[in-house]
Motif scaffolding. Structure first.
Motif, PDB file in Angstrom:
ATOM      1  N   LEU A  10     -15.011 -34.187  15.824  1.00  0.00           N
ATOM      2  CA  LEU A  10     -15.182 -33.444  14.770  1.00  0.00           C
ATOM      3  C   LEU A  10     -14.545 -33.943  12.564  1.00  0.00           C
ATOM      4  O   LEU A  10     -15.062 -33.303  12.286  1.00  0.00           O
ATOM      5  N   ASN A  11     -14.002 -34.931  13.368  1.00  0.00           N
ATOM      6  CA  ASN A  11     -12.301 -35.009  12.525  1.00  0.00           C
ATOM      7  C   ASN A  11     -11.905 -36.385  12.825  1.00  0.00           C
ATOM      8  O   ASN A  11     -11.014 -36.809  12.903  1.00  0.00           O
ATOM      9  N   PRO A  12     -13.591 -37.491  12.997  1.00  0.00           N
ATOM     10  CA  PRO A  12     -12.847 -39.144  13.108  1.00  0.00           C
ATOM     11  C   PRO A  12     -11.758 -39.628  11.980  1.00  0.00           C
ATOM     12  O   PRO A  12     -11.008 -40.342  12.020  1.00  0.00           O
ATOM     13  N   ASP A  13     -12.034 -39.115  10.273  1.00  0.00           N
ATOM     14  CA  ASP A  13     -10.816 -39.929   9.084  1.00  0.00           C
ATOM     15  C   ASP A  13      -9.610 -39.372   9.895  1.00  0.00           C
ATOM     16  O   ASP A  13      -8.860 -39.724  10.030  1.00  0.00           O
ATOM     17  N   ARG A  17      -7.069 -42.185  11.011  1.00  0.00           N
ATOM     18  CA  ARG A  17      -5.891 -42.203   9.657  1.00  0.00           C
ATOM     19  C   ARG A  17      -4.399 -41.688  10.807  1.00  0.00           C
ATOM     20  O   ARG A  17      -3.396 -42.944  11.022  1.00  0.00           O
ATOM     21  N   LEU A 166     -33.032 -39.058  20.299  1.00  0.00           N
ATOM     22  CA  LEU A 166     -31.361 -38.759  21.229  1.00  0.00           C
ATOM     23  C   LEU A 166     -30.730 -40.179  20.933  1.00  0.00           C
ATOM     24  O   LEU A 166     -29.555 -39.756  20.415  1.00  0.00           O
ATOM     25  N   LEU A 169     -30.775 -40.609  16.949  1.00  0.00           N
ATOM     26  CA  LEU A 169     -28.900 -39.178  16.852  1.00  0.00           C
ATOM     27  C   LEU A 169     -27.646 -39.533  17.442  1.00  0.00           C
ATOM     28  O   LEU A 169     -26.809 -39.771  16.313  1.00  0.00           O
ATOM     29  N   ASN A 176     -21.137 -42.888  12.290  1.00  0.00           N
ATOM     30  CA  ASN A 176     -20.294 -41.937  12.160  1.00  0.00           C
ATOM     31  C   ASN A 176     -19.171 -41.638  11.795  1.00  0.00           C
ATOM     32  O   ASN A 176     -17.730 -42.315  11.111  1.00  0.00           O
ATOM     33  N   PHE A 180     -15.476 -44.010   9.564  1.00  0.00           N
ATOM     34  CA  PHE A 180     -14.025 -43.625   9.599  1.00  0.00           C
ATOM     35  C   PHE A 180     -12.330 -44.702  10.571  1.00  0.00           C
ATOM     36  O   PHE A 180     -12.046 -44.824   9.986  1.00  0.00           O
TER      37      PHE A 180
ATOM     38  N   ILE B 354     -34.450 -32.525  20.265  1.00  0.00           N
ATOM     39  CA  ILE B 354     -34.310 -33.298  19.447  1.00  0.00           C
ATOM     40  C   ILE B 354     -33.793 -32.317  18.284  1.00  0.00           C
ATOM     41  O   ILE B 354     -32.847 -32.692  17.889  1.00  0.00           O
ATOM     42  N   VAL B 357     -30.211 -31.457  19.092  1.00  0.00           N
ATOM     43  CA  VAL B 357     -29.050 -32.462  18.862  1.00  0.00           C
ATOM     44  C   VAL B 357     -29.240 -33.006  17.443  1.00  0.00           C
ATOM     45  O   VAL B 357     -27.819 -33.644  17.260  1.00  0.00           O
ATOM     46  N   ALA B 358     -30.341 -33.218  16.731  1.00  0.00           N
ATOM     47  CA  ALA B 358     -30.165 -32.958  15.416  1.00  0.00           C
ATOM     48  C   ALA B 358     -29.805 -32.216  14.586  1.00  0.00           C
ATOM     49  O   ALA B 358     -29.080 -32.937  13.325  1.00  0.00           O
ATOM     50  N   ILE B 360     -26.563 -30.204  15.859  1.00  0.00           N
ATOM     51  CA  ILE B 360     -25.305 -31.007  15.714  1.00  0.00           C
ATOM     52  C   ILE B 360     -25.256 -31.837  15.478  1.00  0.00           C
ATOM     53  O   ILE B 360     -24.200 -31.915  14.802  1.00  0.00           O
ATOM     54  N   VAL B 364     -21.880 -31.770  12.739  1.00  0.00           N
ATOM     55  CA  VAL B 364     -20.825 -32.650  12.904  1.00  0.00           C
ATOM     56  C   VAL B 364     -20.261 -34.132  11.898  1.00  0.00           C
ATOM     57  O   VAL B 364     -19.094 -34.151  11.022  1.00  0.00           O
ATOM     58  N   ILE B 365     -21.531 -34.482  11.332  1.00  0.00           N
ATOM     59  CA  ILE B 365     -21.345 -35.737  10.269  1.00  0.00           C
ATOM     60  C   ILE B 365     -20.533 -34.832   9.040  1.00  0.00           C
ATOM     61  O   ILE B 365     -20.158 -35.134   7.851  1.00  0.00           O
ATOM     62  N   ARG B 367     -19.640 -32.148   8.862  1.00  0.00           N
ATOM     63  CA  ARG B 367     -17.856 -31.863   9.219  1.00  0.00           C
ATOM     64  C   ARG B 367     -16.976 -32.541   8.745  1.00  0.00           C
ATOM     65  O   ARG B 367     -15.669 -32.086   7.981  1.00  0.00           O
ATOM     66  N   SER B 368     -17.522 -33.971   9.336  1.00  0.00           N
ATOM     67  CA  SER B 368     -16.341 -35.018   9.371  1.00  0.00           C
ATOM     68  C   SER B 368     -15.546 -35.451   8.252  1.00  0.00           C
ATOM     69  O   SER B 368     -15.309 -36.413   7.340  1.00  0.00           O
ATOM     70  N   TRP B 369     -17.073 -35.486   7.466  1.00  0.00           N
ATOM     71  CA  TRP B 369     -16.596 -35.677   5.661  1.00  0.00           C
ATOM     72  C   TRP B 369     -16.364 -34.690   4.539  1.00  0.00           C
ATOM     73  O   TRP B 369     -15.129 -35.071   4.244  1.00  0.00           O
ATOM     74  N   LYS B 371     -14.060 -33.257   5.849  1.00  0.00           N
ATOM     75  CA  LYS B 371     -12.774 -32.699   6.302  1.00  0.00           C
ATOM     76  C   LYS B 371     -11.958 -34.018   5.459  1.00  0.00           C
ATOM     77  O   LYS B 371     -11.020 -34.117   5.689  1.00  0.00           O
ATOM     78  N   ALA B 372     -12.618 -34.548   5.793  1.00  0.00           N
ATOM     79  CA  ALA B 372     -12.163 -36.408   5.923  1.00  0.00           C
ATOM     80  C   ALA B 372     -11.647 -35.939   3.117  1.00  0.00           C
ATOM     81  O   ALA B 372     -10.717 -36.785   3.900  1.00  0.00           O
ATOM     82  N   ASN B 375      -8.985 -34.782   3.777  1.00  0.00           N
ATOM     83  CA  ASN B 375      -7.375 -34.872   4.131  1.00  0.00           C
ATOM     84  C   ASN B 375      -7.074 -35.941   2.773  1.00  0.00           C
ATOM     85  O   ASN B 375      -6.206 -36.625   3.408  1.00  0.00           O
ATOM     86  N   GLU B 376      -8.064 -36.695   1.894  1.00  0.00           N
ATOM     87  CA  GLU B 376      -7.933 -37.342   1.461  1.00  0.00           C
ATOM     88  C   GLU B 376      -7.000 -36.760   0.002  1.00  0.00           C
ATOM     89  O   GLU B 376      -5.723 -36.716  -0.856  1.00  0.00           O
TER      90      GLU B 376
END
Lengths: 215, 377
Positions: A10-13, A17, A166, A169, A176, A180, B354, B357-358, B360, B364-365, B367-369, B371-372, B375-376
Motif C-alpha cells: 500500500l505504501n511502496p515508496d 525509502r 487478471l 491487473l 507500481n 518505487f 475482474i 481486482v481492478a 482493489i 492500491v496504486i 493510495r501508494s502514489w 502516500k508517495a 512522503n515527499e
C-alpha cells in the motif's frame, strides 16, 4: 507502525525509502518469485490435462508427466521473467542516469512479485475451476490446421481471457511497486522510474493482449 | 311351217336355260376377311360352267346392301363362259358403321336364260386390337430413364397387318422412336419395349398403327407420366453429425447411410448457402453407397449469424441421373459453452472477480502514489 508487507503493497515508496540505505536482502524477494512460480504451476498442470482427450489412449497414461513438465516450466518461466525484468529495468535505468548496485534492482523487482503471487493463485483457481467447461475441437493437433484450431479454441475461451486480464491487473500492481523500488534502488526521479518500469511493462502488456487476439 | 321354223329356236332356248342352270358359284372371298366398320374391301366371286356347252353371260353385278355399299361394278357386260371354265368377279365394297354379317347379292345375268342370284356374306366386326402396358415403373422421376413394355394383341377373327407402335409426347426422350411388330393372326400378340426419359410431367401417347386389308387404322393410348418419389431409389440419411469450431471455420463430420434399395453413386457432400465451403474439405466425396452401406464425411465451412446450415448431399443413380438431398445441421448448439450448469454463471463470476481486482489494484496504486506525495513532503 504497520506490517512491512502492508507497506510494500500500500505504501511502496515508504517501504523502499526505508531500505534505500540498507544492504540488499534477497531472501523475501526470491521467496516471492518462487511463490509466484509455484502459484502458476497448478494452472499449467491443468492446461496440459485439458489436452488429454486429444492424445492417443496409450499416451494418456503419461499425461501427468507432461503436466509436471509444464508446472516446472511455469516455475522456471517465472524466474526467467524475474531476471529479464531486472536486467531490462537495470539497463533502462542506467540510460536514465540511474546509479546503484544490481543487487538492489533484484531486491526491488523481487518484492514487486508479491501481487503476482496473488494473481497467479487466482489464475490457477480460475483454470482449475473452469477448465472442464472448455470445449475443444476434435482435430489432430499435430497438423498445422489442427494446431491453429486448437490454439484458437483455448485462447478464445473465457477462462483464458479471465486469466490473462487478471494477469494484466496484477502486473500493473507489481509495476507500481517496481516503480518505487527502482526509484530508490537506482536513485531515479519518480518520472524516470516510471519510464524505466512503464516502457517494458507496457510492451509486456501489449504482447499479452495481442496474444489473446484482441489486437 | 311356222312351227317348223320356231322349233330350232325353242330348242335353243331350252338348251340355254339348261346350260345356265349348270353355272354354279364355286366360292367367294372377301379381303380383308373381316371388315371393320367403315372399311373398304374386295369381294371376289368365282363361278364355273359345268355344262358341256358355252353359256353366254350378259353381266355380273354385286348389288349394294343397306350396310355394304358396292363402290364399283366393272362387269356390266361379259362374254360367254366356256364349258368347264371358271370366271372370277371382283368388286370393291365399303362397309357402313354397323356391325354384323351383311349379304350384298351377286347377280349373274344370262343372255339366254334368267339370272343367278347369290348372296355373298360380308362380316363387319368392330373389335379393335388390344393395347396394354405390360410393364412400367412404379413411379416416374424427372430425367430418369425408365423402361416401359407394351403388348399388342389381336382378338379379332381376322388377321391385321403392319402393326407398329409409335410413342410420342412433350418433353420426352424415347428410344426407339417406333417399334414394328408386323402381322398378327387372330389371338396372337406381340410385345415391344421403350426407354422413356421424361423431362417434365406429361402424357406419353402410344399410337398403335395397323392395317386391316388396305385400311390403315390408328389407335392412340395415353399413359400419364406423373412424377412421384421413386420407391426404390437410393435414400441418404445423415446421422451422428458433429459440428466443431476450429481455426476460424467450422468442421462438420458424421455418417451417411443409404437406406434406399438402389445404389447411390458418386456421393458428394458439401454445405449450402448461407454457409461458405472452405478448405481443406470444401466438398467431401464418398465412394458409392450400396443399400444399407454407411460411410463417414468431413466438411469444412464458414458461416456467420446462423444457427443451422444446409448439408447438401448429391449422388447419382446407375443411369447417371443426379439427385440432391439437403439436411439442416445445427451450428450454434455445438459452439463451446460452459460446463454443466455453469454456462451462465461463469462470465458473471469472472467479470465480478475482474472488477473487484481492478478496483482493489486501482485503489492500491492510487493510495501508494498519494502516500508517495506525502512522503515527499
Amino acid at each position: 507502525m504497520s506490517h512491512w508487507i502492508v507497506d510494500l503493497l500500500l505504501n511502496p515508496d515508504a517501504f523502499f525509502r526505508e531500505r534505500a540505505g540498507q544492504e540488499a536482502g534477497l531472501k523475501f524477494p526470491l521467496l516471492f518469485v518462487l511463490l509466484a512460480g509455484l502459484a502458476a504451476a497448478p494452472g499449467a498442470y491443468t492446461m496440459v490435462g485439458i489436452m488429454g482427450p486429444l492424445l492417443p489412449p496409450e499416451a494418456q497414461s503419461f499425461l501427468w508427466i507432461g503436466g509436471v513438465i509444464a508446472a516446472l516450466f511455469s516455475l522456471i518461466g517465472t524466474i526467467f521473467i524475474f531476471i529479464l525484468f531486472v536486467i531490462v529495468f537495470h539497463l533502462l535505468s542506467a540510460v536514465l542516469r540511474g546509479v546503484g548496485d544490481i543487487k538492489k534492482s533484484f531486491e526491488a523487482v523481487g518484492y514487486g512479485f508479491l501481487p503476482m503471487v496473488l494473481g497467479y493463485v487466482l489464475s490457477s483457481v480460475a483454470i482449475l475451476y473452469y477448465a472442464p467447461s472448455i470445449v475443444l475441437p476434435q482435430v489432430d493437433p499435430t497438423t498445422p490446421a489442427g494446431a491453429e484450431a486448437f490454439g484458437q479454441a483455448i485462447a478464445s475461451s473465457p477462462m483464458t481471457m479471465m486469466s490473462a486480464i487478471l494477469g494484466i491487473l496484477f502486473i500493473l500492481w507489481s509495476a507500481n511497486i517496481w516503480i518505487f523500488g527502482m526509484r530508490h534502488a537506482r536513485s531515479l526521479t519518480l518520472r524516470n522510474a516510471a519510464i524505466t518500469v512503464g516502457v517494458p511493462v507496457g510492451i509486456y502488456i501489449i504482447i499479452q493482449i495481442w496474444s489473446l487476439g484482441v489486437l | 311351217m311356222v312351227f317348223l321354223f320356231l322349233l330350232p329356236t325353242t330348242a335353243a332356248a331350252v338348251n340355254g336355260e339348261e346350260n345356265a342352270a349348270r353355272v354354279t358359284v364355286l366360292g367367294f372371298q372377301t379381303d380383308p376377311a373381316l371388315l371393320m366398320p367403315g372399311d373398304e374391301a374386295t369381294v371376289t366371286v368365282t363361278i364355273k360352267n359345268t355344262a358341256e356347252e358355252s353359256v353366254p353371260i350378259s353381266s355380273a353385278r354385286l348389288y349394294t346392301e343397306k350396310n355394304v355399299a358396292v363402290i364399283n361394278n366393272p362387269y356390266q357386260t361379259f362374254g360367254a363362259l366356256g364349258p368347264g371354265n371358271e370366271a372370277t368377279f371382283t368388286f370393291r365394297v365399303k362397309a357402313s358403321l354397323n356391325e354384323g354379317t351383311f349379304y350384298p347379292v351377286f347377280v349373274l345375268d344370262f343372255r339366254d336364260a334368267g339370272s343367278l342370284r347369290y348372296p355373298v356374306p360380308v362380316k363387319v366386326d368392330g373389335t379393335e386390337p388390344r393395347f396394354s402396358v405390360t410393364s412400367r415403373p412404379d413411379s416416374f422421376v424427372r430425367d430418369k430413364k425408365e423402361i416401359v413394355r407394351v403388348s399388342v394383341s389381336n382378338p379379332r377373327a381376322g388377321p391385321i397387318n403392319g402393326v407398329s407402335v409409335v410413342p410420342s409426347g412433350q418433353s420426352l426422350e424415347v428410344t426407339p422412336t417406333s417399334a414394328f411388330i408386323g402381322a398378327l393372326e387372330p389371338d396372337q400378340a406381340g410385345e415391344v419395349t421403350f426407354n422413356i426419359t421424361p423431362a417434365e410431367e406429361t402424357d406419353l401417347v402410344f399410337t398403335l398403327r395397323y392395317r386391316n386389308g388396305d385400311n390403315q387404322r390408328d389407335i392412340e393410348v395415353p399413359l400419364p407420366i406423373v412424377f412421384s418419389e421413386d420407391k426404390k431409389r437410393a435414400e441418404i440419411v445423415v446421422s451422428g453429425v458433429e459440428v466443431t469450431a476450429e481455426g476460424g471455420h467450422y468442421r462438420a463430420n458424421g455418417d451417411v447411410t443409404n437406406t434406399g434399395l438402389e445404389v447411390a453413386k458418386a456421393v458428394v457432400i458439401t454445405t449450402g448457402d448461407p454457409a461458405v465451403p472452405v478448405d481443406p474439405n470444401q466438398v467431401y466425396p464418398v465412394a458409392s453407397l450400396d443399400p444399407d452401406d454407411l460411410a463417414n464425411f468431413d466438411v469444412t465451412f464458414k458461416v456467420e449469424n446462423a444457427t443451422e446450415v444446409p448439408l447438401v448431399i448429391d449422388y447419382k443413380d446407375a443411369d447417371g441421373n443426379t439427385y440432391s438431398t439437403t439436411v439442416m445441421i445445427g451450428v450454434k448448439a455445438t459452439l463451446p459453452t460452459g460446463g454443466e450448469g455453469e454456462g451462465q454463471s461463469f462470465p458473471i463470476t469472472a467479470v465480478v472477480l475482474i472488477l473487484v481486482v481492478a478496483v482493489i489494484a486501482g485503489a492500491v496504486i492510487f493510495r501508494s502514489w498519494k502516500k508517495a506525495k506525502e512522503n515527499e513532503k
